[in-house]
Every structure is written in C-alpha cells, then in structure tokens.
Design an enzyme around this catalytic site. Structure first.
Site, PDB file in Angstrom:
ATOM      1  N   SER A  72      13.229   5.272  -7.678  1.00 55.22           N
ATOM      2  CA  SER A  72      13.617   3.985  -8.253  1.00 55.22           C
ATOM      3  C   SER A  72      12.601   3.489  -9.270  1.00 55.22           C
ATOM      4  O   SER A  72      11.402   3.459  -8.997  1.00 55.22           O
ATOM      5  CB  SER A  72      13.740   2.963  -7.123  1.00 55.22           C
ATOM      6  OG  SER A  72      13.924   1.682  -7.656  1.00 55.22           O
TER       7      SER A  72
ATOM      8  N   HIS B  15      12.484   0.161 -11.987  1.00 53.29           N
ATOM      9  CA  HIS B  15      13.080  -0.961 -12.692  1.00 53.29           C
ATOM     10  C   HIS B  15      12.606  -0.875 -14.139  1.00 53.29           C
ATOM     11  O   HIS B  15      11.405  -0.944 -14.402  1.00 53.29           O
ATOM     12  CB  HIS B  15      12.627  -2.271 -12.029  1.00 53.29           C
ATOM     13  CG  HIS B  15      13.380  -3.443 -12.504  1.00 53.29           C
ATOM     14  ND1 HIS B  15      12.976  -4.179 -13.577  1.00 53.29           N
ATOM     15  CD2 HIS B  15      14.545  -3.988 -12.083  1.00 53.29           C
ATOM     16  CE1 HIS B  15      13.858  -5.147 -13.787  1.00 53.29           C
ATOM     17  NE2 HIS B  15      14.819  -5.044 -12.894  1.00 53.29           N
TER      18      HIS B  15
ATOM     19  N   GLU C 186       6.187  -1.329  -0.149  1.00 53.60           N
ATOM     20  CA  GLU C 186       5.413  -1.897  -1.260  1.00 53.60           C
ATOM     21  C   GLU C 186       5.150  -3.398  -1.109  1.00 53.60           C
ATOM     22  O   GLU C 186       4.870  -4.092  -2.082  1.00 53.60           O
ATOM     23  CB  GLU C 186       6.105  -1.594  -2.612  1.00 53.60           C
ATOM     24  CG  GLU C 186       5.525  -0.373  -3.324  1.00 53.60           C
ATOM     25  CD  GLU C 186       6.043   0.965  -2.778  1.00 53.60           C
ATOM     26  OE1 GLU C 186       6.762   0.951  -1.747  1.00 53.60           O
ATOM     27  OE2 GLU C 186       5.722   2.011  -3.352  1.00 53.60           O
TER      28      GLU C 186
ATOM     29  N   TYR D 249       7.248  -5.784  -0.226  1.00 51.63           N
ATOM     30  CA  TYR D 249       8.367  -6.684  -0.515  1.00 51.63           C
ATOM     31  C   TYR D 249       8.921  -7.306   0.784  1.00 51.63           C
ATOM     32  O   TYR D 249       8.404  -7.056   1.879  1.00 51.63           O
ATOM     33  CB  TYR D 249       9.469  -5.935  -1.282  1.00 51.63           C
ATOM     34  CG  TYR D 249       9.079  -5.636  -2.725  1.00 51.63           C
ATOM     35  CD1 TYR D 249       8.905  -6.669  -3.645  1.00 51.63           C
ATOM     36  CD2 TYR D 249       8.877  -4.329  -3.165  1.00 51.63           C
ATOM     37  CE1 TYR D 249       8.556  -6.405  -4.959  1.00 51.63           C
ATOM     38  CE2 TYR D 249       8.512  -4.061  -4.475  1.00 51.63           C
ATOM     39  CZ  TYR D 249       8.359  -5.099  -5.377  1.00 51.63           C
ATOM     40  OH  TYR D 249       8.003  -4.846  -6.679  1.00 51.63           O
TER      41      TYR D 249
ATOM     42  N   ARG E 274      13.681   2.970   2.390  1.00 58.26           N
ATOM     43  CA  ARG E 274      12.323   3.247   1.879  1.00 58.26           C
ATOM     44  C   ARG E 274      11.329   2.546   2.803  1.00 58.26           C
ATOM     45  O   ARG E 274      11.268   1.319   2.867  1.00 58.26           O
ATOM     46  CB  ARG E 274      12.163   2.774   0.431  1.00 58.26           C
ATOM     47  CG  ARG E 274      10.875   3.292  -0.159  1.00 58.26           C
ATOM     48  CD  ARG E 274      10.854   3.339  -1.661  1.00 58.26           C
ATOM     49  NE  ARG E 274       9.809   4.267  -2.084  1.00 58.26           N
ATOM     50  CZ  ARG E 274       9.323   4.344  -3.293  1.00 58.26           C
ATOM     51  NH1 ARG E 274       9.794   3.579  -4.248  1.00 58.26           N
ATOM     52  NH2 ARG E 274       8.372   5.222  -3.588  1.00 58.26           N
TER      53      ARG E 274
ATOM     54  N   HIS F 264       1.858  -3.985  -3.164  1.00 54.52           N
ATOM     55  CA  HIS F 264       1.400  -4.257  -4.539  1.00 54.52           C
ATOM     56  C   HIS F 264       0.053  -4.968  -4.560  1.00 54.52           C
ATOM     57  O   HIS F 264      -0.695  -4.842  -5.507  1.00 54.52           O
ATOM     58  CB  HIS F 264       2.434  -5.082  -5.301  1.00 54.52           C
ATOM     59  CG  HIS F 264       3.585  -4.244  -5.762  1.00 54.52           C
ATOM     60  ND1 HIS F 264       3.411  -3.056  -6.433  1.00 54.52           N
ATOM     61  CD2 HIS F 264       4.915  -4.406  -5.649  1.00 54.52           C
ATOM     62  CE1 HIS F 264       4.592  -2.530  -6.708  1.00 54.52           C
ATOM     63  NE2 HIS F 264       5.525  -3.335  -6.233  1.00 54.52           N
TER      64      HIS F 264
ATOM     65  N   GLN G 288       1.019   3.731 -19.166  1.00 52.64           N
ATOM     66  CA  GLN G 288       0.868   2.894 -20.363  1.00 52.64           C
ATOM     67  C   GLN G 288       2.169   2.343 -20.920  1.00 52.64           C
ATOM     68  O   GLN G 288       2.192   1.228 -21.422  1.00 52.64           O
ATOM     69  CB  GLN G 288       0.119   3.671 -21.443  1.00 52.64           C
ATOM     70  CG  GLN G 288      -1.352   3.791 -21.117  1.00 52.64           C
ATOM     71  CD  GLN G 288      -2.123   4.529 -22.193  1.00 52.64           C
ATOM     72  OE1 GLN G 288      -1.827   4.418 -23.375  1.00 52.64           O
ATOM     73  NE2 GLN G 288      -3.108   5.287 -21.794  1.00 52.64           N
TER      74      GLN G 288
HETATM   75  C1  LIG Z   1       8.164   1.279 -14.297  1.00 50.21           C
HETATM   76  C2  LIG Z   1       8.283   1.438 -12.817  1.00 50.21           C
HETATM   77  C3  LIG Z   1       9.153   0.636 -12.107  1.00 50.21           C
HETATM   78  C4  LIG Z   1       9.294   0.806 -10.724  1.00 50.21           C
HETATM   79  N1  LIG Z   1      10.232   0.057 -10.069  1.00 50.21           N
HETATM   80  C5  LIG Z   1      10.460   0.305  -8.752  1.00 50.21           C
HETATM   81  C6  LIG Z   1      11.516  -0.350  -8.073  1.00 50.21           C
HETATM   82  O1  LIG Z   1      12.268  -1.147  -8.645  1.00 50.21           O
HETATM   83  N2  LIG Z   1      11.689  -0.052  -6.760  1.00 50.21           N
HETATM   84  C7  LIG Z   1      10.891   0.848  -6.098  1.00 50.21           C
HETATM   85  O2  LIG Z   1      11.112   1.099  -4.914  1.00 50.21           O
HETATM   86  N3  LIG Z   1       9.891   1.477  -6.723  1.00 50.21           N
HETATM   87  C8  LIG Z   1       9.666   1.243  -8.031  1.00 50.21           C
HETATM   88  N4  LIG Z   1       8.680   1.930  -8.676  1.00 50.21           N
HETATM   89  C9  LIG Z   1       7.842   2.884  -7.922  1.00 50.21           C
HETATM   90  C10 LIG Z   1       8.432   4.304  -7.985  1.00 50.21           C
HETATM   91  O3  LIG Z   1       9.638   4.384  -7.268  1.00 50.21           O
HETATM   92  C11 LIG Z   1       7.468   5.329  -7.391  1.00 50.21           C
HETATM   93  O4  LIG Z   1       7.197   5.016  -6.065  1.00 50.21           O
HETATM   94  C12 LIG Z   1       6.138   5.410  -8.132  1.00 50.21           C
HETATM   95  O5  LIG Z   1       6.341   5.413  -9.517  1.00 50.21           O
HETATM   96  C13 LIG Z   1       5.360   6.661  -7.715  1.00 50.21           C
HETATM   97  O6  LIG Z   1       6.101   7.818  -7.917  1.00 50.21           O
HETATM   98  P1  LIG Z   1       5.916   8.772  -9.213  1.00 50.21           P
HETATM   99  O7  LIG Z   1       4.477   9.209  -9.202  1.00 50.21           O
HETATM  100  O8  LIG Z   1       6.876   9.885  -8.968  1.00 50.21           O
HETATM  101  O9  LIG Z   1       6.228   7.955 -10.403  1.00 50.21           O
HETATM  102  C14 LIG Z   1       8.521   1.763 -10.044  1.00 50.21           C
HETATM  103  C15 LIG Z   1       7.632   2.557 -10.768  1.00 50.21           C
HETATM  104  C16 LIG Z   1       7.516   2.418 -12.136  1.00 50.21           C
HETATM  105  C17 LIG Z   1       6.583   3.323 -12.882  1.00 50.21           C
HETATM  106  S1  SF4 Z   2       3.470   9.734 -18.880  1.00 42.09           S
HETATM  107 FE1  SF4 Z   2       2.604   7.694 -18.634  1.00 42.09          FE
HETATM  108  S2  SF4 Z   2       4.093   6.339 -19.575  1.00 42.09           S
HETATM  109 FE2  SF4 Z   2       5.133   8.288 -19.226  1.00 42.09          FE
HETATM  110  S3  SF4 Z   2       6.134   8.026 -17.277  1.00 42.09           S
HETATM  111 FE3  SF4 Z   2       4.186   8.998 -16.902  1.00 42.09          FE
HETATM  112  S4  SF4 Z   2       2.869   7.293 -16.451  1.00 42.09           S
HETATM  113 FE4  SF4 Z   2       4.614   6.405 -17.431  1.00 42.09          FE
END
Ligand SMILES: Cc1cc2nc3c(=O)[nH]c(=O)nc-3n(C[C@H](O)[C@H](O)[C@H](O)COP(=O)(O)O)c2cc1C
Ligand code: SF4
Length: 672
Positions: A26, A28, A166, A168, A216, A254, A341
């Site tokens: 997920s 947002h 997280e 929430y 989750r 968070h 970023q």
């Molecule tokens: C831009 C952004 C928005 C996110 N929004 C949510 C969200 O709405 N709900 C949620 O459960 N996790 C959200 N996350 C967390 C991701 O689901 C995930 O747990 C986190 O990015 C780590 O996983 P990754 O390393 O694969 O990105 C968000 C992460 C990013 C980067």
């Molecule tokens: S490379 Fe950087 S900007 Fe792109 S998705 Fe990964 S963390 Fe986000």
C-alpha cells in the site's frame, strides 16, 4: 525452471489464485484524494498489473471522515464513491491483475480536529488531540470498516487490507501506550485487541467468504509501551480465527525513533519478525520493508519466513519488476534505492508521490516516452544522473545518442553517494543505467573530455549538456593549506584523512562526508550491527522490540560546521534527515552552526562562533561548501548555432538534486 521458483509460483487461496507471491504494498500517492485524479491512478495501477504483480494494494482509504489522515483526503464510505472506484478496478482486471483496497483509519494521527482514538492522548507527531471514543463510538467505527469493505466489493475489488499497524487507529487500541480505557475495549490484552478482532469478524460478515481480507498486523511497534510478543501472537491467532485470509507485516509506529524504510536500513531487515510469527498461524503471511530485488525476495520465501512478499516502493521505481524477474532480466530492474526523496518526502509535503529513479511514476498518462516523429543525432555530455536519464530516454524514443563522459565510469555524483556507508543502494542505479545504455543502444565514450569543436564537427542535431558541477572553493585564508581536501578528494579518491577533522558545510554532502568519516563498516550491510545501533531487539526480550542503542565508536573526531544558523542537514528530506542527525549525534560528531571561518594554518581551523574565537586543532579540513556549475561548452556550441540544452547540476548547481536531475533529463528527452 525459473530462478525464483518460490517468488513466481502462484498462491491458491481456495476461492481465487494469485499469479505469484508478490504484493504491491500500500502506498498513498495523493492521487486517491480527488476523483479527478482517478484516470491517472487507474493507469498507474494498470501499468503495474500489466507488469505482472500478483496483487496490488491501494493506498489507504479512510472508512469515514473521522478516519481521514488529512481533511478531504481519500475515503470510501458512500455508494457514489464506490462507483468511481470501478474506474480503478476494471483496468487492473483487464490487465490480468488483482487489487485490494486498503482501509486506513488514522485515529490520533488524523491531522484535523475530528480525530478520535482509544484515549484522548495526543500523538507526539500531531498537534491535534484526539477525542476518546465512547463505547457506542467504538461500535460505529467498527461498522465503518465493514461498510467500507462491502462498498469495496461492490466496486470490484478482489479484497481489502485492514490497516492495523504503523501506529494508526487499530494499533492505538492494541497498545497500552495509547489505550487507557477501563471498558471492554481496554485494560487486558484481550480487551485491547477486541476492536481488531471485531473489525475483521464484521468485515468478513459483510463481504462473504470469497473475498480477500488482509490484516496488516503490527509485529514490532518500536515504541515504549508497545505490544508484547505474546500480544502479537495472540492477536494474529484471533485475527485468523475471525476470518482474515492473509496477514501482512507492519513494522514501527510513525512516531518511532527507529528508521524502518530508509536506505541505511538493511535489505529485508524485518523478515525475521514475520518468520517468527509464521509458525503461530495457518494462513499465509506476508513480509515487508526493504525488499527490493528478486534474490532478496526469493531468499525470504525460500528460507520459510513468509508465504508472500510485499514490495511497495520497488513498484514505483519499476512497474515491470515482475516481468524482468520472470525473463531473467533482473539486471534491467530499476531498483528502489530507498531514498524516499520523491515518494514519502513528497507525501509529507502533500505533493503527489513519484519516484526519484522513475519520474514517470504517478505520471503515466502525462510523461510518456513515445517513439520520436523525427529521429535525430543527439550528443549528451556528462554521464551523471541527468545525462544518463536523458541519454537512455532519448535512445528509447528512437534517437541516435552518443554519451560523452570525462571520467572512466558513469554515475557522476551517484559514484560518490554509493561510497557513503548506508548509501550502498545508489550503486544499483548505476548498474541499472549501465545495462539500460546497452539495451537502448547508446554509444558511450568514457574517459572522453569532449570539446565544443569536436561536437560541432560531428554534426549533431542537438547537444544536451549534463556536465554537472565542481566543488566550490570558498575564499578563506589558508584554503591552499595541504590539510585542506574537497569532498571529492576524500570520498571518490580516498585521500588520507587525519584523526581529527573539520567538515566545512553541513548540507547533504557535509552530512554524508561526516557519516563516511565516522564509520569503518556499514551497518546497512550487517543486520546485527544495524539492530544494535538502533536498539532493535527480539520482541520477546523487550516489549515492542526496543532496547538501548549501541554504536561502534567513531575512528576519528569530527566537527561538522555551518555558516548558517539553520539546522544541520536542513535540506535533507523529512523522512531521512532525522536519521542522519541521530546517527551523527550517536557518533559524537560536534555540530556547530552560525560559524565564521577565520583561517586555516598549521595549528588547525580558526573559527568564531557567536563572538567567541575558537581553534579546532584538526589534522584535516574537508570542504563541502557547495558547488559551481560546469557549463563551459555552452557558449561555443550556441555560437555555432547548435541547439544546446542544460540539465542537472550544469543547469542549477546550488543544491545537488538528483531527483530534479533525473526528472529534468527524462522530461527533456520526452519532447526532443
Ligand atoms: C509514499 C508512501 C506511502 C505509503 N502509504 C501507505 C499507506 O497508505 N498504507 C500503508 O499501510 N502503508 C503505506 N506505506 C508503507 C508501505 O506500505 C511499506 O510498508 C513501506 O514503504 C516499506 O516497504 P518498501 O520498502 O517495500 O517500500 C507508504 C509508503 C510510501 C513510500
Ligand atoms: S527510489 Fe527513492 S523515490 Fe523511488 S520509490 Fe524508492 S525510495 Fe521512493
């Protein structure tokens, strides 16, 4: 036989089958907040579905207004809203994919006065104090989750994900930290988890049997007063019993002061936590966070820690991640380097989310690299991020491209970044471009400091100058002293540095150099060392998995200095700046702002802080005081009538900005 037999094998859920073990986690993006953005959001999802991902989870949608993260943010609580969601689900299904809606109630993280929670305790990261819900109020929130799931089913979703981690809303009931209730929703662990169990039970009742419910689950809260491991296991069992199809991993609130997703977090850092929970439940479990390449994902599954992997940001970086893994083209994957970023840092600023290494993310309908109507011969000078993005995107559109680079390797500033402990991921972008240059057929001239005359003689139609920057040399008595080095000398060329060092300039580069000088190894490459550094431990030993932080002592004493009074690393992103500042503090880097530099001599660096003169008796002074653009070729080329385009640091050097550089290179290539 695939190289990734676990990752790419289907998962039969009884009533439906996922085509592989990969969930797009997920995120947002901001596009969810306005229906006017749904066509863009639909194409963003559809592109990922075409790329082969097994199941997409949308960004969080609140089940009602009180659950909004921000006023007027995404919500699904009416039939009219559900109708609009068909625009999202249909294209995903047409592409052979599946999609689940995430239901996210922000609770006390809601950034508005309607915010509600288990108790009226304000979050440290939010000025709004929540109202404690009445018993009836709790029932209304539970019902909102179930109604939202019902509407999601009507809208064509294959399932929902109930956001329970997280920090929430649901998480706020689970932890004693935020739940001080004396009724049946608080007190004992069983009472505290009642809301989560009821939400899953009522959701299952609302959607029937053949619908995916992912829960989750916060497996590691990483805050004082978080859940014990016993609580976590009991919750997982109860959630399964109540009708969940799959359990996903959530790590860290968070407000936690432990980084969970930035680039210095080791890959798959929390997969062991999922693995610890897995034997306690019978339904599939998903692991998450910092899994970004196929071999990492495959290892997590092959090791038996999880049944599925969730990858969120890696699908911003590369919508075709699965196809590339399936066809043995993993070296073509545009890897998420966890820089945050253009994704999370944008989200915090209420800007639409994109990706630094893939500026098309979230802009699939507007930033397209379609075949050029008239193909041209284009010279790109400089193989840093801007030049690489421009050269490969131009070649992808059918132009004939020659790329000139004075150094013997591509990468520009990324070649420096990759050497900073905790930033090793930047090497992946260089690997990606190395391969993409080959695939797109760009002619690469390394070790070639091309002249204007040579470019004019060669008869190019267009010249793109991505010649980057050179370190700025401040005018300061003693700047020529042998103890003075530039950041390029230190990081790129490995020039020797003494035991006591002053770093002049505390922007992003000064901070990076300080990290470089205070580490002998990189915790990002050693999970145990990283966990010790951040105080993360087995949740069985400490509630919420937190202990004391322990860092390896720095091999040298470092002073990090800044002329401005603003904070150290002020320009760094919201999600990563605090991690660097905390790491440098732990390494006892002395940080001084409002500094006047007086002179450098054999004794060291003479400065004035406030009205106080001070001598830092350092052996080395490293200058990180900004940079100057390199654009000497431009005038001669223009005089010869050649169309010249300046991009990246050559265009704006004031603040080194790879996000801007890649974006600018790609956008230029899209229209040339
Ligand atoms: C831009 C952004 C928005 C996110 N929004 C949510 C969200 O709405 N709900 C949620 O459960 N996790 C959200 N996350 C967390 C991701 O689901 C995930 O747990 C986190 O990015 C780590 O996983 P990754 O390393 O694969 O990105 C968000 C992460 C990013 C980067
Ligand atoms: S490379 Fe950087 S900007 Fe792109 S998705 Fe990964 S963390 Fe986000």
């Amino acid at each position: 036989m695939s190289q990734y037999p676990n990752l790419l094998s289907p998962l039969d859920l009884g009533f439906t089958t996922l085509r592989n073990r990969v969930i797009m986690g997920s995120m947002h993006t901001g596009l969810e907040d306005k229906e006017a953005h749904f066509p863009q959001l639909a194409e963003y999802y559809a592109e990922r579905a075409r790329g082969g991902v097994g199941l997409i989870v949308t960004g969080g949608f609140a089940p009602n207004r009180t659950g909004w993260l921000l006023p007027l943010a995404s919500k699904l609580s009416t039939r009219a809203e559900a109708k609009a969601h068909k625009r999202l689900t249909d294209p995903v299904h047409e592409a052979g994919g599946k999609i689940a809606l995430q239901i996210l109630h922000a609770g006390r993280y809601s950034y508005h006065p309607l915010s509600v929670s288990a108790s009226g305790i304000k979050a440290p990261i939010n000025p709004f104090k929540p109202r404690a819900l009445s018993g009836y109020g709790v029932l209304r929130q539970i019902r909102a989750f179930a109604d939202c799931a019902f509407l999601a089913k009507e809208a064509g979703y294959d399932g929902v994900e109930i956001m329970g981690s997280e920090g929430y809303f649901i998480n706020q009931f689970l932890a004693e930290r935020t739940n001080k209730r004396a009724d049946k929703w608080g007190g004992s662990a069983e009472n505290r988890r009642r809301i989560a169990v009821e939400i899953v039970r009522r959701t299952r009742e609302a959607v029937g049997e053949d619908f995916i419910i992912i829960y989750r689950l916060s497996m590691l809260d990483l805050v004082e007063g978080g859940q014990s491991w016993e609580d976590v296991v009991a919750l997982a069992k109860a959630v399964e019993e109540a009708g969940a199809t799959i359990i996903n991993t959530g790590i860290g609130w968070h407000e936690a002061r432990v980084p969970t997703i930035v680039t210095s977090v080791p890959r798959a850092a929390f997969t062991w936590v999922t693995g610890k929970l897995k034997p306690h439940v019978g339904i599939p479990v998903v692991t998450s966070n910092r899994i970004n390449m196929p071999e990492v994902a495959e290892e997590a599954l092959a090791g038996g820690d999880a049944d599925l992997v969730s990858m969120a940001r890696p699908f911003l970086a590369d919508p075709e991640w699965i196809r590339k893994a399936e066809t043995g083209r993993e070296d073509e994957i545009n890897t998420c380097i966890a820089c945050n970023q253009a994704c999370l840092d944008h989200a915090f600023k209420r800007k639409l989310v994109s990706c630094m290494v893939n500026p098309r993310a979230g802009r699939e309908t507007t930033l397209t690299l379609s075949p050029a109507r008239k193909t041209k011969r284009v010279a790109v000078v400089g193989a840093g991020p801007a030049g690489l993005a421009a050269a490969t995107s131009l070649a992808e559109r059918g132009h004939t491209v020659e790329l000139f680079e004075a150094e013997d390797e591509i990468g520009g500033q990324f070649g420096i970044a990759r050497k900073i402990p905790g930033k090793e991921e930047f090497a992946e972008t260089i690997r990606y471009y190395t391969r993409r240059l080959e695939v797109t057929g760009v002619k690469v001239r390394l070790g070639t400091r091309v002249t204007a005359a040579a470019l004019i003689d060669a008869g190019f139609d267009e010249v793109v100058l991505a010649t980057g920057v050179t370190p700025r040399v401040p005018s300061l008595p003693g700047i020529d002293h042998p103890k003075v080095l530039s950041y390029v000398d230190v990081v790129r060329h490995g020039k020797p540095v003494g035991g006591k060092v002053a770093v002049i300039g505390a922007g992003g580069i000064g901070v990076d150099v300080s990290e470089f000088l205070t580490h002998t190894t990189s915790p990002a490459l050693d999970l145990d060392a990283w966990m010790a550094e951040w105080g993360v431990t087995d949740p069985e030993q400490a509630d919420g998995g937190l202990t004391e932080r322990k860092v390896e002592p720095s091999p040298r004493q470092v002073f990090l200095l800044q002329r401005k009074k603003s904070g150290i690393g002020a320009g760094l992103g919201k999600t990563s700046g605090w991690v660097h500042r905390a790491a440098l503090k732990a390494k006892r880097v002395e940080q001084l702002t409002g500094v006047t530099y007086d002179r450098i001599d054999d004794d060291g660096l003479h400065i004035t802080v406030g009205d106080e003169p001070r001598l830092l008796d350092v052996d080395t002074v490293v200058v990180c005081a900004g940079q100057e653009p390199v654009r000497d070729l431009a005038d001669d080329l223009r005089a010869a009538g050649l169309p010249v385009h300046l991009i990246g640091g050559a265009d704006v050097a004031a603040e080194l900005d790879a996000k801007r550089a890649i974006d600018q290179g790609t956008r230029l290539a899209a229209v040339l």
